[in-house]
Design an enzyme around this catalytic site. Structure first.
Site, PDB file in Angstrom:
ATOM      1  N   ASP A 233       0.295 -23.821 -68.555  1.00 23.21           N
ATOM      2  CA  ASP A 233       0.286 -25.166 -67.962  1.00 23.21           C
ATOM      3  C   ASP A 233      -0.740 -25.982 -68.756  1.00 23.21           C
ATOM      4  O   ASP A 233      -1.914 -25.884 -68.501  1.00 23.21           O
ATOM      5  CB  ASP A 233      -0.086 -25.067 -66.488  1.00 23.21           C
TER       6      ASP A 233
ATOM      7  N   ASP B  44      -4.199 -30.976 -71.871  1.00 23.96           N
ATOM      8  CA  ASP B  44      -5.400 -30.415 -71.253  1.00 23.96           C
ATOM      9  C   ASP B  44      -5.054 -29.176 -70.442  1.00 23.96           C
ATOM     10  O   ASP B  44      -3.923 -29.000 -69.992  1.00 23.96           O
ATOM     11  CB  ASP B  44      -6.100 -31.448 -70.363  1.00 23.96           C
TER      12      ASP B  44
ATOM     13  N   ASP C 219       6.724 -29.512 -67.756  1.00 25.59           N
ATOM     14  CA  ASP C 219       5.481 -29.104 -67.109  1.00 25.59           C
ATOM     15  C   ASP C 219       5.928 -28.276 -65.901  1.00 25.59           C
ATOM     16  O   ASP C 219       7.108 -28.052 -65.698  1.00 25.59           O
ATOM     17  CB  ASP C 219       4.707 -30.371 -66.697  1.00 25.59           C
TER      18      ASP C 219
ATOM     19  N   GLU D  59      -4.216 -34.702 -67.734  1.00 23.34           N
ATOM     20  CA  GLU D  59      -3.247 -34.733 -66.630  1.00 23.34           C
ATOM     21  C   GLU D  59      -3.813 -34.040 -65.399  1.00 23.34           C
ATOM     22  O   GLU D  59      -3.591 -34.464 -64.273  1.00 23.34           O
ATOM     23  CB  GLU D  59      -1.945 -34.044 -67.059  1.00 23.34           C
TER      24      GLU D  59
ATOM     25  N   HIS E  40       1.432 -32.233 -71.290  1.00 26.35           N
ATOM     26  CA  HIS E  40      -0.014 -32.548 -71.328  1.00 26.35           C
ATOM     27  C   HIS E  40      -0.798 -31.492 -72.103  1.00 26.35           C
ATOM     28  O   HIS E  40      -0.464 -30.314 -72.079  1.00 26.35           O
ATOM     29  CB  HIS E  40      -0.577 -32.809 -69.936  1.00 26.35           C
TER      30      HIS E  40
HETATM   31 ZN   LIG Z   1       0.716 -29.144 -65.724  1.00 22.62          ZN
END
Ligand SMILES: [Zn+2]
Length: 418
Positions: free
Chosen positions: A144, A82, A201, A178, A80
């Site tokens: 992340d 974001d 992730d 996400e 992801h």
């Molecule tokens: Zn994440």
């Protein structure tokens, strides 16, 4: 500087936090378009085909299979784009800290060191004498999931530059929002055309998730009977009183604050109303399908009990499914788990299977027909100004992914059926 580190440092400096207050549009923040544009360009530069950057900031691209693997099912790799809105995420300034043991100091803010101690993160001991990417202490790092993005991108670049490395057709998918629960929601699974895949992730090196909660949200509506309080005897039913009773009858030991590991829970998240009407919202979570079904039944049983006491229709329960434990749909596809664990071991990482106490993009994709466990990025302290990732973790994860995709360059044993 390694390719994955160069990409990572570049990606984290493109702002892309998502925004829970703008969930009605995807992406929830315009800046995610810029992140998507950069990734689209990078996919093209690597030599990927069919690169699409769509109006919702979803980025997809295809790396053709190595010779001999053309007829095999395509494998998706997903991350992801974001960053979490839980910590300041604008203007990330990453820098390398040579870690010499003791507290890892990211920066000094208002005279105070922003630091992580080995007591907080025992894994730190493994990285003494190494370079660790930190922020300046004022923002999160967005490892992340920019680490996942950079690791997938560096893998694609490596495979493209080394045609001798075996791999099936690889579908890259980079998705927005996400962190606010959209993630792969608008990803066109059919158009993507992958048979299975992995999300990259999550946190510490070696962690692997193929199980997650099954999840639903329950809305409990309590309707009272309102009359003047002066003449209420034996007539009034106060919705607030009934709502309080309802909550008291939900098993007290099965709340998030009392559960861990593989235990599920009931969690009241919201209450609003008046003496005439109250709405309670619960989220229900469990790993086991039967136990999950029993949680919904428990709410309905409590409602029936209260209706018997206060009158039919006083309490109604509506349940909406949110996502399911992906392990339910991975049965018969053990190789998705086995390959990931084996690839970890091949690069010297001891894998640990961790049941994810939350949803993942993969859970949603798995339920939409694209089985998709989750591989760790190697980051720590996500959603925090103390977030960090060792350079070696970025690099070894690319090696891990290289070993992983090689395992899909031969036919898989689907004999047990999905
Ligand atoms: Zn994440």
């Amino acid at each position: 500087m390694s390719d994955v580190l160069e990409r990572f440092l570049r990606y984290v400096q493109v702002d892309s936090p998502s925004d829970p207050d703008h969930m009605d549009v995807t992406p929830s923040t315009p800046c995610q378009h810029e992140m998507a544009r950069v990734l689209g360009e990078d996919l093209r530069a690597i030599g990927c085909q069919d690169v699409v950057v769509d109006e919702h900031a979803y980025v997809t691209g295809t790396l053709p299979a190595s010779p001999g693997a053309e007829g095999l099912p395509a494998l998706m790799l997903c991350a992801h784009i974001d960053a979490s809105p839980d910590a300041p995420a604008h203007g990330v300034r990453p820098h390398l800290v040579r870690y010499e043991g003791g507290p890892l100091v990211a920066g000094v803010v208002d005279g105070e060191p922003v630091q992580t101690t080995p007591e907080q993160v025992p894994d730190l001991e493994r990285f003494v004498g190494q370079d660790i990417v930190c922020t300046d202490g004022t923002t999160l790092l967005s490892a992340d999931d920019k680490a996942g993005v950079a690791e997938i991108m560096a893998l694609l670049a490596r495979l493209s530059a080394h045609p001798e490395l075996p791999h099936p057709t690889i579908k890259a998918a980079f998705v927005p929002d996400e962190e606010i629960g959209h993630g792969a929601g608008l990803l066109d699974v059919e158009a993507l055309g992958a048979r299975w895949g992995y999300t990259v992730d999550g946190e510490a090196l070696g962690e692997f998730n193929y199980e997650c909660f099954s999840a639903s949200e329950a809305t409990v509506r309590v309707r009272g009977v309102m009359v003047h309080p002066g003449s209420a005897k034996n007539v009034m039913v106060n919705a607030i009183t009934v709502a309080a009773e309802f909550q008291q009858m939900i098993p007290a030991a099965e709340r998030p604050e009392h559960t861990e590991g593989r235990e599920g829970f009931y969690h009241p998240t919201d209450i609003e109303g008046t003496a005439s009407e109250v709405t309670l919202t619960y989220i229900l979570r469990d790993f086991d399908a039967d136990a999950f079904a029993r949680r919904e039944k428990c709410l309905r049983d409590v409602a029936a009990f209260l209706n018997a006491r206060y009158g039919e229709g006083t309490v109604t329960v509506t349940v909406r499914e949110q996502y399911r434990n992906m392990a339910e749909r991975l049965r018969g596809m053990d190789f998705l788990v086995d390959h990931a664990l084996a690839a970890n071991r091949e690069v010297g990482i001891d894998p640990v299977v961790v049941p994810a106490r939350g949803g993942t993009d993969g859970a949603q994709l798995t339920f939409r027909g694209l089985p998709c466990p989750n591989i760790a990025t190697g980051g720590y302290n996500a959603h925090s100004v103390r977030e960090f990732i060792p350079v070696s973790s970025l690099e070894v994860t690319v090696d891990l992914l290289e070993r992983l995709v090689a395992r899909f360059a031969v036919p898989q044993d689907e004999s047990q059926g999905a």
